[in-house]
Design a protein around this motif. Structure first.
Motif, PDB file in Angstrom:
ATOM      1  N   ALA A   7      -3.872   5.115  -7.690  1.00  0.00           N
ATOM      2  CA  ALA A   7      -2.638   5.627  -8.280  1.00  0.00           C
ATOM      3  C   ALA A   7      -2.513   5.189  -9.729  1.00  0.00           C
ATOM      4  N   PHE A  38       5.202  -0.928  -0.880  1.00  0.00           N
ATOM      5  CA  PHE A  38       4.254   0.152  -0.582  1.00  0.00           C
ATOM      6  C   PHE A  38       5.066   1.373  -0.173  1.00  0.00           C
ATOM      7  N   ARG A  40       5.156   5.247   1.006  1.00  0.00           N
ATOM      8  CA  ARG A  40       4.323   6.261   1.659  1.00  0.00           C
ATOM      9  C   ARG A  40       5.066   7.604   1.650  1.00  0.00           C
ATOM     10  N   LEU A  41       4.361   8.636   1.225  1.00  0.00           N
ATOM     11  CA  LEU A  41       4.907   9.995   1.241  1.00  0.00           C
ATOM     12  C   LEU A  41       4.462  10.673   2.531  1.00  0.00           C
ATOM     13  N   PHE A  48       1.170  11.355   7.107  1.00  0.00           N
ATOM     14  CA  PHE A  48       0.946  10.638   5.860  1.00  0.00           C
ATOM     15  C   PHE A  48       0.303  11.553   4.819  1.00  0.00           C
ATOM     16  N   ALA A  50       0.429  10.413   0.967  1.00  0.00           N
ATOM     17  CA  ALA A  50      -0.025   9.577  -0.143  1.00  0.00           C
ATOM     18  C   ALA A  50       0.748   8.261  -0.137  1.00  0.00           C
ATOM     19  N   GLU A  51       0.238   7.309  -0.897  1.00  0.00           N
ATOM     20  CA  GLU A  51       0.898   6.004  -0.957  1.00  0.00           C
ATOM     21  C   GLU A  51       0.728   5.410  -2.348  1.00  0.00           C
ATOM     22  N   VAL A  52       1.786   4.798  -2.874  1.00  0.00           N
ATOM     23  CA  VAL A  52       1.705   4.084  -4.150  1.00  0.00           C
ATOM     24  C   VAL A  52       2.413   2.737  -3.989  1.00  0.00           C
ATOM     25  N   ARG A  61       6.354   7.330  -7.876  1.00  0.00           N
ATOM     26  CA  ARG A  61       6.280   8.754  -8.250  1.00  0.00           C
ATOM     27  C   ARG A  61       5.181   9.451  -7.439  1.00  0.00           C
ATOM     28  N   ARG A  72       8.777   6.557   2.599  1.00  0.00           N
ATOM     29  CA  ARG A  72       8.994   5.361   3.415  1.00  0.00           C
ATOM     30  C   ARG A  72       8.439   4.151   2.681  1.00  0.00           C
ATOM     31  N   LEU A  74       7.515   0.008   2.530  1.00  0.00           N
ATOM     32  CA  LEU A  74       7.207  -1.211   3.288  1.00  0.00           C
ATOM     33  C   LEU A  74       7.174  -2.379   2.316  1.00  0.00           C
ATOM     34  N   HIS A  75       7.835  -3.457   2.677  1.00  0.00           N
ATOM     35  CA  HIS A  75       7.819  -4.664   1.841  1.00  0.00           C
ATOM     36  C   HIS A  75       8.026  -5.848   2.754  1.00  0.00           C
ATOM     37  N   ARG A  76       7.548  -7.033   2.331  1.00  0.00           N
ATOM     38  CA  ARG A  76       7.701  -8.182   3.228  1.00  0.00           C
ATOM     39  C   ARG A  76       9.168  -8.526   3.467  1.00  0.00           C
ATOM     40  N   ASN A  79      11.738  -2.863   5.516  1.00  0.00           N
ATOM     41  CA  ASN A  79      11.275  -1.488   5.358  1.00  0.00           C
ATOM     42  C   ASN A  79      12.474  -0.547   5.260  1.00  0.00           C
TER      43      ASN A  79
END
Lengths: 99, 281
Positions: A7, A38, A40-41, A48, A50-52, A61, A72, A74-76, A79
């Motif tokens: 990305a 993270f 996720r598109l 799924f 894509a992911e950035v 973006r 969506r 994701l983080h420690r 979510n």
């Protein structure tokens, strides 16, 4: 030389051509931007796409297409996700709250 | 081939950061992630500037690989544990690349940077210096690398596994949706290919799905275990991820990665292209 599939830098502003459908926004936790999340598109079937990883300012973006999407995060720290409908080309804004 | 021989968990990795004979290496296209914090002791491999020939569209040669690994302080008998961002795409690419040049002991860190970060495991910014070695590479093992003529010949008789997203497969998009879509090549896929997006082989946290889940996934897509297989994507890194799942995890013997992938195939004059969802169920 062909560029890879990694990305590009997230955030900032970009020139969007008249044919591109861009989904962009921030990941927030209690109103504070979350960097390093993270994102996720997912398409309208939940598949799924894509992911950035968000910038330090929480920006992400995607270059998508008109239609219904889910973003969506994701983080420690938690979510979260949000739906976005892109009626046509242009920039479509969306925020994701994680908890 | 068993999973334990090719894949290590984040927990195992954290316990073995100092283990003698184990070298961690972060592989990415964009190496700013490494600079912002890496697994303690891990060396960095830059996919773009270190693994690609700077002029020709190809990999660095055997001698170049020997120089690179020697400079990184990696020995022939070291166990190399690879990890990276983007759900380990570039790490999987490097895994395949290490195998191509005959490195014996190489493993992927399951889930890569994402799993490591989601677990809240330690990262640091210490400069990593390892004493140079004298690394010896083998000639490329072409039993795992496919070239374009072989791919054209495989239409209709080998498993062609297109691991891009459904919209790239159908020709609607030319690149993953986190990238701008201005590209020279035509859209679509290689006729007779099945579409099994790489992401279906991974969990949300970036770890690989179980062997049973993987077997069911490919069987359902029409993958024929009795046939030889070529995996491709856009430039060969997502397909390295699937190559890893098919060959290293599931043990299919004749599986090649087509690193030219769609950027090459979609630019060739005269080859057949199929549009739409193809054979996908």
């Amino acid at each position: 030389m062909t560029n890879g599939c990694g990305a590009p830098a997230q955030g900032g502003t970009i020139e969007v051509s008249t044919t591109e459908t861009v989904l962009e926004g921030k990941v927030l936790s209690s109103g504070t931007p979350v960097g390093g999340a993270f994102v996720r598109l997912l398409d309208s079937t939940g598949e799924f796409t894509a992911e950035v990883v968000t910038s330090p300012e929480g920006d992400f973006r995607f270059f998508a297409a008109p239609g219904s999407w889910t973003v969506r995060a994701l983080h420690r720290s938690g979510n979260g996700q949000a739906d976005v409908s892109a009626s046509g080309p242009g920039v479509h804004a969306v925020e994701i709250a994680v908890a | 081939m068993s999973r334990e021989n090719v894949l290590v968990s984040a927990a195992w990795s954290e316990e073995n950061l100092q283990a003698p004979g184990v070298v961690f290496a972060e592989v990415d296209e964009d190496t700013t992630a490494y600079e912002g914090g890496h697994i303690p002791g891990a060396v960095r491999i830059d996919w773009k500037t270190e693994l690609q020939d700077p002029v020709r569209r190809d990999f660095i040669d055997r001698e170049g690989f020997e120089k690179l690994l020697s400079a990184k302080g990696i020995s022939n008998d070291d166990t190399v544990v690879l990890y990276g961002g983007n759900n380990n795409w570039f790490a999987a690419y490097a895994y395949w690349y290490f195998k191509l040049y005959g490195h014996t002991n190489v493993k992927l860190l399951d889930g890569g940077r994402k799993k490591w970060e989601l677990d809240g495991r330690p990262l640091d910014k210490e400069e990593v210096v390892r004493a140079a070695t004298s690394y010896t590479a083998q000639e490329q093992d072409l039993s795992i690398r496919a070239f374009r003529d072989e791919v054209v010949d495989a239409i209709g008789n080998k498993n062609l596994v297109d691991v891009r997203s459904p919209d790239e497969f159908s020709g609607k998009l030319l690149a993953p949706a986190h990238l701008p879509q201005e590209q020279a090549q035509r859209g679509g896929h290689i006729p007779s290919a099945v579409n099994v997006p790489w992401s279906k082989a991974a969990n949300e946290d970036g770890t690989f799905k179980s062997d049973d889940e993987l077997r069911a996934l490919y069987a359902e897509a029409g993958f024929d275990g009795s046939r030889k297989t070529i995996a491709y994507c856009r430039i060969g890194e997502r397909s390295s991820h699937t190559w890893f799942a098919l060959r290293e995890l599931l043990g299919h013997e004749d599986v090649k990665n087509y690193d030219g992938s769609w950027t090459e195939y979609g630019s060739l004059i005269g080859v057949p292209i199929e549009l739409g969802s193809g054979k996908e169920a």
